[in-house]
Design a protein around this motif. Structure first.
Motif, PDB file in Angstrom:
ATOM      1  N   VAL A  79      33.133  47.000  34.827  1.00 56.50           N
ATOM      2  CA  VAL A  79      33.884  45.740  34.876  1.00 56.50           C
ATOM      3  C   VAL A  79      33.795  45.108  36.263  1.00 56.50           C
ATOM      4  CG1 VAL A  79      36.172  44.694  34.654  1.00 56.50           C
ATOM      5  CG2 VAL A  79      35.437  46.432  33.015  1.00 56.50           C
ATOM      6  N   GLU A  80      33.776  45.935  37.292  1.00 58.55           N
ATOM      7  CA  GLU A  80      33.645  45.421  38.656  1.00 58.55           C
ATOM      8  C   GLU A  80      32.302  44.713  38.844  1.00 58.55           C
ATOM      9  OE1 GLU A  80      34.209  48.863  41.040  1.00 58.55           O
ATOM     10  OE2 GLU A  80      36.408  48.854  40.862  1.00 58.55           O
ATOM     11  N   LYS A  81      31.245  45.282  38.237  1.00 58.41           N
ATOM     12  CA  LYS A  81      29.914  44.711  38.354  1.00 58.41           C
ATOM     13  C   LYS A  81      29.694  43.564  37.369  1.00 58.41           C
ATOM     14  CE  LYS A  81      27.622  49.016  39.843  1.00 58.41           C
ATOM     15  NZ  LYS A  81      26.847  48.510  41.002  1.00 58.41           N
ATOM     16  N   SER A  82      30.349  43.648  36.208  1.00 61.28           N
ATOM     17  CA  SER A  82      30.148  42.666  35.145  1.00 61.28           C
ATOM     18  C   SER A  82      31.503  42.273  34.551  1.00 61.28           C
ATOM     19  CB  SER A  82      29.237  43.267  34.070  1.00 61.28           C
ATOM     20  OG  SER A  82      28.970  42.354  33.043  1.00 61.28           O
ATOM     21  N   PRO A  83      32.224  41.350  35.198  1.00 61.49           N
ATOM     22  CA  PRO A  83      33.610  41.022  34.806  1.00 61.49           C
ATOM     23  C   PRO A  83      33.776  40.512  33.378  1.00 61.49           C
ATOM     24  CG  PRO A  83      33.075  40.109  36.968  1.00 61.49           C
ATOM     25  CD  PRO A  83      31.794  40.595  36.383  1.00 61.49           C
ATOM     26  N   ASP A  85      32.231  41.701  30.759  1.00 60.81           N
ATOM     27  CA  ASP A  85      31.853  42.743  29.793  1.00 60.81           C
ATOM     28  C   ASP A  85      33.091  43.116  28.972  1.00 60.81           C
ATOM     29  OD1 ASP A  85      31.072  45.099  28.429  1.00 60.81           O
ATOM     30  OD2 ASP A  85      29.570  45.518  29.958  1.00 60.81           O
ATOM     31  N   HIS A  86      33.284  42.418  27.863  1.00 61.32           N
ATOM     32  CA  HIS A  86      34.497  42.565  27.052  1.00 61.32           C
ATOM     33  C   HIS A  86      34.633  43.952  26.448  1.00 61.32           C
ATOM     34  CE1 HIS A  86      31.172  41.312  24.554  1.00 61.32           C
ATOM     35  NE2 HIS A  86      31.792  41.791  23.488  1.00 61.32           N
ATOM     36  N   MET A  87      33.511  44.569  26.064  1.00 61.84           N
ATOM     37  CA  MET A  87      33.592  45.903  25.468  1.00 61.84           C
ATOM     38  C   MET A  87      33.935  46.958  26.519  1.00 61.84           C
ATOM     39  SD  MET A  87      33.338  45.334  22.319  1.00 61.84           S
ATOM     40  CE  MET A  87      33.467  47.056  21.829  1.00 61.84           C
ATOM     41  N   ALA A  88      33.480  46.750  27.737  1.00 61.90           N
ATOM     42  CA  ALA A  88      33.857  47.672  28.818  1.00 61.90           C
ATOM     43  C   ALA A  88      35.355  47.579  29.091  1.00 61.90           C
ATOM     44  CB  ALA A  88      33.057  47.358  30.084  1.00 61.90           C
ATOM     45  N   ILE A 124      37.049  37.369  26.935  1.00 62.09           N
ATOM     46  CA  ILE A 124      36.184  36.483  26.145  1.00 62.09           C
ATOM     47  C   ILE A 124      36.594  35.023  26.325  1.00 62.09           C
ATOM     48  CG2 ILE A 124      35.514  35.839  23.793  1.00 62.09           C
ATOM     49  CD1 ILE A 124      35.777  38.834  23.062  1.00 62.09           C
ATOM     50  N   ALA A 125      37.888  34.778  26.343  1.00 63.16           N
ATOM     51  CA  ALA A 125      38.389  33.411  26.476  1.00 63.16           C
ATOM     52  C   ALA A 125      37.951  32.757  27.785  1.00 63.16           C
ATOM     53  CB  ALA A 125      39.914  33.399  26.371  1.00 63.16           C
TER      54      ALA A 125
END
Length: 252
Positions: A79-83, A85-88, A124-125
């Motif tokens: 999440v830190e690398k890819s904010p 990433d909803h599944m993460a 996602i929103a």
């Protein structure tokens, strides 16, 4: 200059500890023989997408093994690398709730699925591209909907014999309330992102109808006046949400 690069997350921060080589980023351990294969020449250039993908593989593996604390830490790094990433985000919160789920037992899976789903929907929103939102929500629903159905079926399979007004604090009633809340909140979360969309209207209406039917079924059993009033209020509120799309809807 030769350096060791972790094959799981791509980090060059690998140090020797107690005879093993340990990645300080993701915690993966290597024997001296394995570490030799990781030696690269010159400066290490990291491809962030590869790093995230490798972290994801390791995180899911840890979650599957029941090592939730380690998995949560890895999902947090993702999440830190890819904010976005909803599944993460979903699995990060799921792993975080592992102790609570074990402690509370029946119904707890529903409670925390609801929370994980809502948190993922918040991410996602915020996505800037509309089609990314649609694809992300489709993926989230595809993953969670079978779990929602399974939890709802568990509820329907539970018998409630001889329930008295004082029994509305039993595990069975908590399970009923948690499943009803789960499908209702998940429907609301979808509605917040796409308030009027043909594809997602069908899904949220299905969830709202499940919740409404659970509320209706619960009226068969005697409960305290406070719980009965609360159920009635929720029941009427849900009917109103459904009837915005299906004005003639009624439970047979």
């Amino acid at each position: 200059m030769k350096k060791i690069s972790c094959e799981m997350c791509g980090s060059p921060d690998v140090v020797k500890q107690d005879g093993l080589f340990v990645c300080q980023s993701c915690g993966t351990k290597y024997s001296p023989e394995e570490a030799k294969k990781l030696i690269v020449e010159g400066s290490v250039k990291l491809d962030d997408s590869d790093s995230v993908n490798n972290l994801r593989v390791l995180a899911y593996r840890k979650e599957k093994e029941g090592k939730f604390a380690e998995a949560e830490e890895l999902f947090t790094k993702i999440v830190e690398k890819s904010p976005y990433d909803h599944m993460a985000v979903y699995h990060q919160h799921y792993c975080n709730s592992s102790k609570d789920r074990q402690y509370y037992g029946v119904g707890s899976e529903s409670i925390y699925l609801e929370s994980c789903f809502r948190d993922a929907c918040h991410v996602i929103a915020e996505m800037p591209i509309e089609e990314d939102k649609r694809n992300a929500l489709r993926e989230l629903i595809s993953y969670t909907f079978p779990i929602m159905v399974s939890e709802s079926r568990k509820l329907m399979d539970i018998a409630f014999p001889d329930i008295t007004p004082s029994d509305d604090s039993t595990p069975e009633w908590h399970f009923k309330a948690s499943v009803q809340s789960m499908v209702n909140i998940c429907g609301d979360s979808i509605d917040e992102i796409f308030p009027d969309d043909d594809e997602f209207n069908k899904i949220k209406l299905t969830l709202w109808k499940i919740a409404t039917n659970i509320m209706y079924i619960s009226e068969v059993y005697p409960v305290s006046d406070g719980i009965k009033k609360l159920n009635q209020e929720r029941y009427e509120k849900n009917l109103a949400k459904i009837r915005k799309f299906e004005p003639e809807y009624a439970i047979a």
